[in-house]
Enzyme design. Structure first.
Site, PDB file in Angstrom:
ATOM      1  N   ASP A  48     -26.692  26.906   9.998  1.00 28.61           N
ATOM      2  CA  ASP A  48     -27.021  26.366  11.673  1.00 28.61           C
ATOM      3  C   ASP A  48     -26.397  24.925  11.879  1.00 28.61           C
ATOM      4  O   ASP A  48     -26.729  24.060  11.069  1.00 28.61           O
ATOM      5  CB  ASP A  48     -28.354  26.355  12.114  1.00 28.61           C
ATOM      6  N   GLN A  64     -26.946  22.602   8.301  1.00 27.36           N
ATOM      7  CA  GLN A  64     -27.572  23.307   7.225  1.00 27.36           C
ATOM      8  C   GLN A  64     -26.574  23.543   6.010  1.00 27.36           C
ATOM      9  O   GLN A  64     -25.567  24.099   6.451  1.00 27.36           O
ATOM     10  CB  GLN A  64     -28.162  24.600   7.503  1.00 27.36           C
TER      11      GLN A  64
HETATM   12  C1  FRU Z   1     -31.474  30.107  11.133  1.00 27.94           C
HETATM   13  C2  FRU Z   1     -32.678  29.625  10.231  1.00 27.94           C
HETATM   14  C3  FRU Z   1     -33.463  28.803  10.745  1.00 27.94           C
HETATM   15  C4  FRU Z   1     -33.635  27.920   9.640  1.00 27.94           C
HETATM   16  C5  FRU Z   1     -32.557  27.653   8.855  1.00 27.94           C
HETATM   17  C6  FRU Z   1     -32.627  27.690   7.227  1.00 27.94           C
HETATM   18  O1  FRU Z   1     -30.381  30.555  10.562  1.00 27.94           O
HETATM   19  O2  FRU Z   1     -33.116  30.612   9.583  1.00 27.94           O
HETATM   20  O3  FRU Z   1     -34.645  29.369  11.517  1.00 27.94           O
HETATM   21  O4  FRU Z   1     -34.359  26.697  10.077  1.00 27.94           O
HETATM   22  O5  FRU Z   1     -31.904  28.861   9.162  1.00 27.94           O
HETATM   23  O6  FRU Z   1     -31.430  27.310   6.754  1.00 27.94           O
END
Ligand code: FRU
Length: 493
Positions: A48, A64
């Site tokens: 994300d 991420q």
């Molecule tokens: C969405 C998600 C979010 C979480 C993140 C973890 O893809 O699952 O809800 O914060 O990815 O990497």
């Protein structure tokens, strides 16, 4: 989040870290499937977009990131900076899990808010916890999520300070949530408001609304109510995000006189538009739709320097974990898409107009309709006419990669069999960007269709484009300039 991502992490990340990294930097720089004009980290896994913000004359993007492998795990926040949302430079990782801290298992998604010269990032800290405290119950029943905060007074946003304790440690009292993550904060009058993605088992996903007069004081955040929610689809799955019991990554903002909520669930991204009652802080939804029909998830928006609302999404892979590990990278950021709300409350989506500065010469279009995009790369703009049929296909050799049709009798576009009805006044326009292993299409200036494709070998093939239809179709095609000489493999140092 997908259950296999997390299961994969538990107990196996160290081993994988050893196995990973065999895709060396030179091979990443020459991997023709790695994009040339999309943002992605120098190597490894990303998902994300997190906390994008225009600050001090620059666009900062966080996302991420797994520092150890090309599969999900050890969630950290990567950081890149851009003068224009198109050309990117990687910076050092902004934050990583703190051993013993509320984010010791991972720093999950979150959002930025600028207050004067300071930027705050609200994000979800995750840690291994007892079953009673666990808010993730789709697998091992042992991950606790809490809302955490980091701030930076650094003009380049390289130095960050994390508060040691969460600002919202627990979900609302008495609520058995299916998840509790992905905060997003804004200021309205004297109050800071924060939404958190959540849901209730057998009921459906929802967005929790909090408020506080001070952003960084723990325990001052007061839970108000669910801003809005939806229905469980009735088919129980191990991961509540797969059956609509949990909404991830809510993003709520004012747009063109109305309000819009974006959230991710059921493997898709949805929008809702309507009115915010600012006295009761209730959102009255009048229209809903999908944002993208393909490999696009967990998006987040920001305001740009001109006040435009810009959407960024995570473009997922459609290949196996082994293939991702062998490649040494996984995922990329979508191109920036501009959002608008029309007078009917319908969300409009267009690629950032400044992307046209990447055009590097027009490609010849054959009289019979069609062209070839060399090196699996280029931009296409195909304008059809309402009332006339249109069919656009892209293929690599004999393999069809994508087929978009417009059926005038139904005023509907069909992308690889997925139907998307247009509204009165919508033109059947197909705007596509092809970049190594992704085709990012915007249909009818209304909805995305993000498609992945993979080919073998070390040389990118040409992509054949064919257009057919009844009349008046106009096709333009351009070569596109790379945004770096090495497919953005220059490491943050
Ligand atoms: C969405 C998600 C979010 C979480 C993140 C973890 O893809 O699952 O809800 O914060 O990815 O990497």
């Amino acid at each position: 989040m997908k259950i296999n991502r997390r299961h994969f992490l538990i107990g196996t990340s160290a081993l994988l870290a050893l196995q990973d990294g065999f895709a060396s930097e030179p091979s990443l720089a020459h991997d023709p499937r790695r994009p040339q004009f999309h943002l992605l980290p120098a190597k490894n896994w990303m998902n994300d977009p997190n906390g994008p913000i225009y600050f001090n004359g620059k666009y900062h993007m966080f996302f991420q990131y797994n520092p150890l492998a090309a599969v999900w795990g050890d969630m950290s926040w990567y950081h890149s900076v851009s003068p224009d949302m198109i050309h990117w430079t990687h910076l050092p990782i902004a934050f990583t899990p703190t051993p013993g801290g509320p984010d010791s298992f991972g720093c999950f998604s979150g959002s930025a808010i600028g207050v004067g010269g300071r930027v705050y990032q609200v994000y979800t800290g995750t840690r291994v916890a007892s079953k009673e405290l666990a808010t993730i119950r789709d697998g091992e029943d042992k991950i606790q999520e809490s809302q955490c905060l980091a701030y930076s007074d650094d003009p380049r946003l390289i130095q960050w300070t994390k508060l040691p304790q969460p600002i919202i440690p627990l979900p609302p009292t008495g609520m058995q949530v299916t998840g509790f993550r992905d905060p997003s904060a804004w200021k309205q009058g004297d109050w800071y408001y924060m939404t958190v993605g959540s849901g209730v088992a057998n009921v459906g996903g929802c967005v929790l609304l909090y408020r506080s007069k001070q952003i960084e004081v723990p325990t001052r955040w007061e839970y108000l109510h669910a801003l809005t929610g939806g229905e469980w689809n009735g088919h129980k799955t191990a991961n509540p995000c797969d059956d609509g019991e949990m909404w991830e990554c809510p993003d709520f903002f004012a747009l063109d006189g109305g309000h819009v909520l974006i959230y991710s669930t059921l493997g898709k991204v949805f929008w809702q538009s309507g009115e915010l009652d600012t006295a009761a802080m209730k959102f009255h939804v009048s229209k809903t739709g999908e944002l993208d029909l393909g490999a696009f998830y967990a998006p987040k928006t920001q305001l740009d320097a001109h006040g435009r609302r810009i959407l960024w999404g995570w473009i997922q892979e459609r290949r196996s974990q082994d293939a991702m590990r062998a490649a040494g990278w996984s995922g990329m950021m979508s191109l920036p898409r501009v959002l608008n709300l029309d007078s009917n409350g319908t969300l409009r989506v267009t690629p950032l107009p400044e992307l046209d500065q990447l055009r590097d010469g027009a490609l010849p279009v054959k009289a019979s309709g069609g062209c070839t995009l060399p090196d699996a790369s280029g931009e296409l703009l195909c304008a059809g006419v309402p009332g006339s049929s249109l069919e656009l296909t892209m293929s690599e050799g004999t393999t069809e990669l994508l087929r978009v049709r417009y059926l005038p009798e139904k005023h509907t576009m069909i992308a690889d069999g997925k139907e998307f009805p247009l509204e009165n006044g919508d033109a059947p326009v197909v705007h596509a960007f092809v970049d190594g292993s992704v085709i990012e299409v915007i249909l009818g200036q209304r909805i995305g269709y993000t498609k992945r494709f993979y080919f073998e070998g070390s040389v990118a093939p040409g992509i054949d484009v064919r257009v057919a239809g009844s009349s008046g179709i106009k096709l333009s095609a351009w070569k596109i300039k790379a945004i770096s000489s090495n497919r953005l493999t220059t490491q943050a140092s």
